[in-house]
Design a protein around this motif. Structure first.
Motif, PDB file in Angstrom:
ATOM      1  N   TYR A 800       0.801  -1.208   0.000  1.00 52.02           N
ATOM      2  CA  TYR A 800       0.000   0.000   0.000  1.00 52.02           C
ATOM      3  C   TYR A 800       0.844   1.272   0.000  1.00 52.02           C
ATOM      4  O   TYR A 800       0.507   2.234  -0.650  1.00 52.02           O
ATOM      5  N   PHE A 801       1.904   1.304   0.768  1.00 48.84           N
ATOM      6  CA  PHE A 801       2.603   2.586   0.886  1.00 48.84           C
ATOM      7  C   PHE A 801       4.109   2.461   0.741  1.00 48.84           C
ATOM      8  O   PHE A 801       4.863   3.301   1.224  1.00 48.84           O
ATOM      9  N   GLY A 802       4.565   1.439   0.032  1.00 48.23           N
ATOM     10  CA  GLY A 802       5.986   1.362  -0.269  1.00 48.23           C
ATOM     11  C   GLY A 802       6.807   0.957   0.928  1.00 48.23           C
ATOM     12  O   GLY A 802       6.298   0.538   1.949  1.00 48.23           O
ATOM     13  N   LYS A 803       8.126   1.089   0.803  1.00 45.75           N
ATOM     14  CA  LYS A 803       9.047   0.595   1.818  1.00 45.75           C
ATOM     15  C   LYS A 803       9.596   1.708   2.705  1.00 45.75           C
ATOM     16  O   LYS A 803      10.573   1.525   3.396  1.00 45.75           O
ATOM     17  N   GLN A 804       8.954   2.868   2.662  1.00 47.67           N
ATOM     18  CA  GLN A 804       9.491   3.966   3.446  1.00 47.67           C
ATOM     19  C   GLN A 804       9.367   3.699   4.939  1.00 47.67           C
ATOM     20  O   GLN A 804      10.256   4.006   5.715  1.00 47.67           O
ATOM     21  N   GLU A 805       8.261   3.099   5.357  1.00 48.93           N
ATOM     22  CA  GLU A 805       8.024   2.939   6.796  1.00 48.93           C
ATOM     23  C   GLU A 805       7.025   1.833   7.044  1.00 48.93           C
ATOM     24  O   GLU A 805       6.110   1.618   6.255  1.00 48.93           O
ATOM     25  N   ASN A 806       7.204   1.150   8.144  1.00 52.19           N
ATOM     26  CA  ASN A 806       6.209   0.196   8.624  1.00 52.19           C
ATOM     27  C   ASN A 806       5.543   0.813   9.839  1.00 52.19           C
ATOM     28  O   ASN A 806       6.186   1.037  10.853  1.00 52.19           O
ATOM     29  N   SER A 807       4.248   1.108   9.745  1.00 51.47           N
ATOM     30  CA  SER A 807       3.580   1.751  10.870  1.00 51.47           C
ATOM     31  C   SER A 807       3.336   0.745  11.968  1.00 51.47           C
ATOM     32  O   SER A 807       3.404  -0.462  11.765  1.00 51.47           O
ATOM     33  N   SER A 808       3.047   1.228  13.146  1.00 45.78           N
ATOM     34  CA  SER A 808       2.873   0.348  14.302  1.00 45.78           C
ATOM     35  C   SER A 808       1.659   0.750  15.120  1.00 45.78           C
ATOM     36  O   SER A 808       1.687   0.734  16.343  1.00 45.78           O
ATOM     37  N   SER A 809       0.584   1.125  14.429  1.00 47.23           N
ATOM     38  CA  SER A 809      -0.687   1.443  15.093  1.00 47.23           C
ATOM     39  C   SER A 809      -1.827   0.990  14.199  1.00 47.23           C
ATOM     40  O   SER A 809      -1.743   1.072  12.968  1.00 47.23           O
ATOM     41  N   LYS A 810      -2.896   0.530  14.824  1.00 49.83           N
ATOM     42  CA  LYS A 810      -4.069   0.103  14.079  1.00 49.83           C
ATOM     43  C   LYS A 810      -5.281   0.222  14.998  1.00 49.83           C
ATOM     44  O   LYS A 810      -5.182  -0.048  16.197  1.00 49.83           O
ATOM     45  N   GLU A 811      -6.438   0.616  14.440  1.00 51.98           N
ATOM     46  CA  GLU A 811      -7.636   0.766  15.250  1.00 51.98           C
ATOM     47  C   GLU A 811      -8.774  -0.071  14.681  1.00 51.98           C
ATOM     48  O   GLU A 811      -8.806  -0.392  13.486  1.00 51.98           O
ATOM     49  N   PHE A 812      -9.719  -0.429  15.564  1.00 57.43           N
ATOM     50  CA  PHE A 812     -10.890  -1.193  15.165  1.00 57.43           C
ATOM     51  C   PHE A 812     -12.074  -0.688  15.987  1.00 57.43           C
ATOM     52  O   PHE A 812     -11.934  -0.355  17.168  1.00 57.43           O
ATOM     53  N   PHE A 813     -13.260  -0.620  15.333  1.00 58.64           N
ATOM     54  CA  PHE A 813     -14.498  -0.286  16.025  1.00 58.64           C
ATOM     55  C   PHE A 813     -15.389  -1.529  16.017  1.00 58.64           C
ATOM     56  O   PHE A 813     -15.619  -2.129  14.972  1.00 58.64           O
ATOM     57  N   LEU A 814     -15.872  -1.918  17.185  1.00 59.48           N
ATOM     58  CA  LEU A 814     -16.693  -3.119  17.312  1.00 59.48           C
ATOM     59  C   LEU A 814     -18.175  -2.749  17.266  1.00 59.48           C
ATOM     60  O   LEU A 814     -18.603  -1.768  17.899  1.00 59.48           O
ATOM     61  N   GLU A 815     -18.958  -3.553  16.535  1.00 54.81           N
ATOM     62  CA  GLU A 815     -20.388  -3.298  16.402  1.00 54.81           C
ATOM     63  C   GLU A 815     -21.087  -3.484  17.752  1.00 54.81           C
ATOM     64  O   GLU A 815     -20.899  -4.486  18.414  1.00 54.81           O
ATOM     65  N   SER A 816     -21.924  -2.518  18.102  1.00 56.27           N
ATOM     66  CA  SER A 816     -22.631  -2.604  19.383  1.00 56.27           C
ATOM     67  C   SER A 816     -24.010  -3.242  19.244  1.00 56.27           C
ATOM     68  O   SER A 816     -24.674  -3.507  20.244  1.00 56.27           O
ATOM     69  N   ASP A 817     -24.430  -3.486  17.978  1.00 55.36           N
ATOM     70  CA  ASP A 817     -25.769  -4.059  17.817  1.00 55.36           C
ATOM     71  C   ASP A 817     -25.783  -5.562  18.042  1.00 55.36           C
ATOM     72  O   ASP A 817     -26.852  -6.173  18.102  1.00 55.36           O
ATOM     73  N   ILE A 818     -24.592  -6.192  18.158  1.00 56.36           N
ATOM     74  CA  ILE A 818     -24.515  -7.619  18.478  1.00 56.36           C
ATOM     75  C   ILE A 818     -24.161  -7.726  19.955  1.00 56.36           C
ATOM     76  O   ILE A 818     -23.025  -7.485  20.356  1.00 56.36           O
ATOM     77  N   GLN A 819     -25.128  -8.052  20.773  1.00 59.80           N
ATOM     78  CA  GLN A 819     -24.913  -8.070  22.205  1.00 59.80           C
ATOM     79  C   GLN A 819     -24.179  -9.355  22.626  1.00 59.80           C
ATOM     80  O   GLN A 819     -24.451 -10.429  22.110  1.00 59.80           O
ATOM     81  N   GLY A 820     -23.268  -9.206  23.568  1.00 64.19           N
ATOM     82  CA  GLY A 820     -22.534 -10.365  24.059  1.00 64.19           C
ATOM     83  C   GLY A 820     -21.057 -10.064  24.177  1.00 64.19           C
ATOM     84  O   GLY A 820     -20.642  -8.908  24.236  1.00 64.19           O
ATOM     85  N   GLU A 821     -20.282 -11.116  24.187  1.00 65.54           N
ATOM     86  CA  GLU A 821     -18.861 -10.983  24.470  1.00 65.54           C
ATOM     87  C   GLU A 821     -18.023 -11.234  23.215  1.00 65.54           C
ATOM     88  O   GLU A 821     -18.226 -12.205  22.493  1.00 65.54           O
ATOM     89  N   TRP A 822     -17.063 -10.348  22.973  1.00 65.94           N
ATOM     90  CA  TRP A 822     -16.097 -10.520  21.902  1.00 65.94           C
ATOM     91  C   TRP A 822     -14.858 -11.231  22.457  1.00 65.94           C
ATOM     92  O   TRP A 822     -14.507 -11.069  23.615  1.00 65.94           O
ATOM     93  N   ILE A 823     -14.209 -12.002  21.600  1.00 68.35           N
ATOM     94  CA  ILE A 823     -12.930 -12.638  21.932  1.00 68.35           C
ATOM     95  C   ILE A 823     -11.879 -12.087  20.987  1.00 68.35           C
ATOM     96  O   ILE A 823     -12.078 -12.087  19.766  1.00 68.35           O
ATOM     97  N   ILE A 824     -10.785 -11.605  21.539  1.00 73.45           N
ATOM     98  CA  ILE A 824      -9.699 -11.076  20.706  1.00 73.45           C
ATOM     99  C   ILE A 824      -8.471 -11.941  20.929  1.00 73.45           C
ATOM    100  O   ILE A 824      -7.986 -12.095  22.063  1.00 73.45           O
ATOM    101  N   ASN A 825      -7.992 -12.559  19.858  1.00 77.48           N
ATOM    102  CA  ASN A 825      -6.824 -13.441  19.880  1.00 77.48           C
ATOM    103  C   ASN A 825      -5.722 -12.871  19.006  1.00 77.48           C
ATOM    104  O   ASN A 825      -5.959 -11.992  18.170  1.00 77.48           O
ATOM    105  N   ILE A 826      -4.533 -13.405  19.169  1.00 76.40           N
ATOM    106  CA  ILE A 826      -3.395 -12.967  18.364  1.00 76.40           C
ATOM    107  C   ILE A 826      -2.530 -14.171  18.016  1.00 76.40           C
ATOM    108  O   ILE A 826      -2.373 -15.093  18.825  1.00 76.40           O
ATOM    109  N   ASN A 827      -2.012 -14.168  16.812  1.00 73.20           N
ATOM    110  CA  ASN A 827      -1.032 -15.163  16.371  1.00 73.20           C
ATOM    111  C   ASN A 827       0.225 -14.402  15.992  1.00 73.20           C
ATOM    112  O   ASN A 827       0.302 -13.777  14.933  1.00 73.20           O
ATOM    113  N   TYR A 828       1.192 -14.429  16.881  1.00 68.93           N
ATOM    114  CA  TYR A 828       2.421 -13.632  16.710  1.00 68.93           C
ATOM    115  C   TYR A 828       3.395 -14.380  15.813  1.00 68.93           C
ATOM    116  O   TYR A 828       3.701 -15.560  16.045  1.00 68.93           O
ATOM    117  N   LYS A 829       3.905 -13.710  14.788  1.00 65.55           N
ATOM    118  CA  LYS A 829       4.823 -14.328  13.829  1.00 65.55           C
ATOM    119  C   LYS A 829       6.281 -13.968  14.087  1.00 65.55           C
ATOM    120  O   LYS A 829       7.180 -14.541  13.477  1.00 65.55           O
TER     121      LYS A 829
END
Length: 882
Positions: A800-829
């Motif tokens: 997307y943006f070439g090799k100048q930089e690798n950013s280290s921030s990302k955001e997500f908004f979770l839908e509130s119309d689905i009631q209940g519990e979200w699970i957030i997992n990670i697979n570290y490479k």
């Protein structure tokens, strides 16, 4: 045990003490364990013995001790003494000691209030100071000191060092090992004031230990963390704490120049003075002026780049400075010797040594190529945060027309091929150094599948009992179990085996393992293990691969799993936080298990010296202590005493800034982000971090200036917007800034646009990580058990943006119309540095409203290629972020 300085006395004392060992039979025994009165934790390396009578020992790592004496040689008024740095000395008359008790007796020691060194000496402060060497640095051919025979614990060998009346800051202690024909030995470094007849008053108020192996040569001990400043003579020496093996034979060099040395043969024994003799002990120092001491503390606590930050002028053509790049080149876990390492834009090149190691000078932006005949060429780019590059080279595979390659002809397989076969064949073993083929490895590897283990066993030892020829389980001195593997080419092997669990080394039996979770066990004998793991594995290694560690790679080979991915149904395959913690370093596991501040402090102090050069250790400790114990001075000292390890490394400064933000110490975080900005003024991530930090400290105008400059640099094409990661974060935070932090009048159209962006969402999750080359997949499982995955692949970002930089921030908004519990997992490479990555997660509820709340958590990422749970989160609120 012998401590001596003259060669002609060597044999005399050896034979004398050997005869003594045969003639003396100890009839009375006392054994016990030493514990802290406050924390109830055991105390290692406590000096124990009958004062000035030549009988003594030290407690082991578990605080246990065992002492034998013949009571007829002592009066009822002789003293059995227990002493340790930081604790009040405990004494008993011989008549009060309960000898021949079958049970371990508890010896309780009370902590002693100590005056800590208030001066905090930083490496930067000492740059202009005069360096000097004090002591004795010339080994003599005719003199030496040594421990020999059974090796009485607590024995010391000390030399007096003269200095002038100037203030000397002690930096590094050096001594020479002429020979060590025993196994490894553990010694303690003691520093005493020099104004007494014998060494009595210790300057060094901590247990500083050093493991000495078989290799001869100079040994260096870092004293800088202990802030030792002397302006008069002092004595320094070594004390024997533990012998790995039945006997000790350690010979140290002595100096030909005269001085005064002291020795005692045993813990609590009587000192003897030897005038005219000096060990080859010397110390690097920095000389401080009279006014320095009073300035050091204030300097180290208050130093900042500027009192008030001014946006630097951006140099669009920054001068490239050279730096030393080091690393290793491997193939299948084995070093590649004589590989060519070259800067592609020049003729500058070097070769790897026998260990696969190289060093080359490069500039930021340079491309380094790694080349070796028969291997695929590898290229890496030098970024501003990189000082170390390790690469793995794969065998080059070419298609040859008209040639049939048989299994016998093609014995070497790629790592990918071997791992693929690992999933279907029990002839392959998976270790931290790659996959091994039992048929071609050339070593007697025994492989046991998980289903063939003794599944009824309660632990790993029960599980492998009877499954491996030549494997023996024996009891140690304190009912510990040790595993021995018959050595390669030898009937008996006297060194215990170690364990590897999913790439993590454990020197003790990993009882925490669930037998049912084991996928495969590979038992590798000593010779084969030592060639890969080094001398620590000379007794062999038991490599264990769990089912969780191979799940993600394993799943991709089945059609049913592919269907699950298409249907995005979560299979609850992520391992828990507790399972992740079991793969953490031993010191972190010990900290997590601590139930009091004193217990945790003890764990920290026991490991502080072992990891004295590891910034990750002190970051881990600081993050743990600030989250769990409100001990402001102690917590701050963790960083201030080791600031030099962090202050010039961008990744580590950022991780520390995360910890400060979590604790609400925004001013401290701001200083770190300022330093990072000055080091990387041409990174969009620096603008985002700096602007956000200014908002946190309510420096509204400075934040506005940075947002304005970022926009201008985008318009001028000097920066490129990362539209899949960083730029949306900056846009969200800039709009939030305008709405809540300024008097700027926002049009109704803009307000409607921001409201539309948040429609259907209540929770914002912001992910930030300290190493911009880290790669991982984030898995979001909604309350309906369906998931989506977002990754930070460097290839995807560069698309997307070439090799100048690798950013280290990302955001997500979770839908509130689905009631209940979200699970957030990670697979570290992983990342290119091989060091842990620190992930900061900020969960906002009611983002952008008057009811906005947030919670920050920090996660240490090191366990690779395993889907692991980060936290659970309800759609409304952030109270379950863990």
């Amino acid at each position: 045990m012998v401590l001596e300085l003259k060669r002609y006395k060597y044999l005399f004392f050896f034979y004398f003490l050997c005869a003594l060992n045969f003639s003396v039979f100890a009839q009375d025994q006392v054994r016990g364990v030493v514990i802290d009165s406050d924390t109830k934790e055991t105390l290692p390396f406590v000096n124990i013995g009958i004062v000035n009578k030549g009988v003594g020992t030290v407690s082991n790592f578990d605080g246990k001790f065992y002492l034998e004496i013949d009571k007829t040689n002592f009066s009822n008024y002789d003293i059995l003494q227990f002493s340790s740095v930081g604790y009040k000395t405990v004494q008993f008359k011989i008549s009060e000691v309960n000898f021949n008790n079958a049970l371990f007796q508890k010896i309780v020691m009370q902590p002693e209030a100590m005056q800590l060194n208030e001066a905090i000496v930083s490496a930067k402060f000492l740059k202009s100071k005069k360096d000097d060497v004090v002591g004795f640095s010339y080994p003599s051919k005719n003199k030496f000191g040594y421990w020999k025979g059974d090796g009485s614990l607590g024995a010391e060998l000390v030399t007096r060092i003269s200095v002038d009346k100037k203030k000397h800051y002690l930096k590094d202690f050096h001594f020479y090992v002429n020979e060590n024909y025993s196994d490894s030995v553990l010694v303690r470094i003691n520093v005493y004031k020099g104004g007494t007849i014998y060494p009595e008053d210790k300057l060094l108020k901590k247990n500083v230990t050093k493991m000495i192996g078989k290799s001869p040569g100079m040994v260096t001990v870092d004293l800088k963390p202990y802030n030792l400043i002397v302006d008069e003579d002092f004595s320094i020496g070594l004390e024997l704490l533990k012998v790995y093996g039945k006997r000790v034979g350690l010979v140290l060099a002595a100096d030909y120049r005269p001085s005064t040395s002291y020795r005692r043969y045993v813990s609590q024994g009587q000192w003897k003075t030897f005038r005219g003799d000096a060990m080859t002990f010397y110390v690097n120092t920095s000389t401080l002026s009279d006014g320095d001491i009073s300035q050091i503390s204030d300097y180290s606590r208050n130093k900042t780049l500027q009192n008030s930050f001014k946006t630097p002028i951006i140099n669009t053509n920054p001068i490239k400075t050279h730096r030393s790049i080091t690393g290793f080149v491997f193939n299948n876990g084995k070093p590649v010797e004589n590989a060519t390492v070259q800067i592609t834009a020049s003729l500058k090149q070097t070769q790897t040594d026998a260990y696969g190691r190289y060093t080359i000078m490069a500039q930021i932006g340079d491309v380094i190529s790694f080349d070796y005949l028969g291997f695929e060429k590898v290229e890496r780019t030098v970024l501003e945060t990189i000082h170390n590059i390790n690469v793995t080279m794969n065998v080059m595979v070419e298609e040859l027309a008209g040639v049939t390659v048989t299994e016998r002809a093609r014995l070497k397989k790629t790592e990918a091929e071997m791992f693929s076969e690992y999933l279907t064949s029990d002839q392959f073993a998976k270790t931290g150094f790659g996959t091994s083929d039992k048929k071609t490895t050339g070593n007697a590897i025994t492989i046991v599948n998980g289903k063939d283990l003794n599944l009824a066993g309660s632990n790993i030892l029960d599980a492998i009992d009877g499954k491996v020829p030549g494997l023996r389980v024996l009891w140690g001195n304190y009912r510990e179990k040790y595993v021995f593997i018959r050595g390669y080419g030898s009937i008996n092997n006297k060194r215990k085996a170690i364990f590897e669990v999913d790439g993590i080394i454990y020197e003790e039996v990993p009882y925490f393992l669930d037998v049912a979770a084991i996928d495969r066990v590979a038992v590798i004998p000593g010779l084969a293990a030592a060639t890969r793991y080094g001398q620590v594995a000379a007794g062999g290694i038991i490599a264990i691969r769990t089912k969780a560690a191979v799940y993600s790679r394993k799943g991709g080979t089945k059609n049913s799993d592919q269907a699950q991915i298409r249907n995005n149904i979560y299979e609850h395959d992520a391992i828990s936080k507790e399972q992740v913690n079991k793969n953490s370093p031993n010191y972190l596991q010990a900290l997590f298990a601590s139930n009091s501040f004193e217990a945790a402090k003890k764990v920290y102090e026991e490991n502080e010296k072992l990891y004295s050069s590891s910034a990750s250790f002190f970051l881990d400790a600081y993050i743990y202590f600030t989250a769990n114990w409100e001990q402001e001075k102690f917590n701050n000292d963790i960083i201030s005493n080791h600031q030099s390890l962090i202050e010039n490394n961008i990744n580590e400064m950022k991780a520390l800034a995360y910890a400060h933000q979590r604790e609400g110490e925004f001013e401290k975080a701001n200083k770190l982000y300022t330093s990072i900005f000055v080091k990387r003024p041409n990174y969009a991530q620096s603008y985002r971090d700096m602007a956000n930090s200014y908002v946190e400290v309510n420096e509204v105008q400075k934040a506005a200036n940075l947002y304005s400059r970022y926009t201008k640099l985008l318009n001028d094409s000097f920066l490129v917007a990362d539209t899949i990661g960083l730029h949306p974060v900056i846009t969200t935070e800039f709009n939030h800034f305008l709405q809540h932090k300024t008097d700027y009048t926002i049009s109704s159209e803009d307000l409607n646009e921001m409201a539309a962006m948040r429609e259907g969402t209540d929770t914002r999750l912001l992910f930030e990580w300290n190493d911009d080359e880290a790669e991982f997949d984030l898995q979001f499982v909604n309350p309906e058990n369906r998931y989506f995955v977002s990754n930070t692949s460097l290839n995807n970002q560069n698309e997307y943006f070439g090799k100048q930089e690798n950013s280290s921030s990302k955001e997500f908004f979770l839908e509130s119309d689905i009631q209940g519990e979200w699970i957030i997992n990670i697979n570290y490479k992983g990342n290119k540095s091989g060091l842990p990555t620190y992930l900061k997660v900020t969960a906002f509820s009611g983002y952008g409203t008057d009811n906005e709340e947030s919670t920050i958590r920090i996660y240490r990422l090191s366990l690779k290629n395993v889907n692991q749970n980060l936290f659970y989160l309800p759609t409304l609120g952030v109270d379950k972020l863990n």
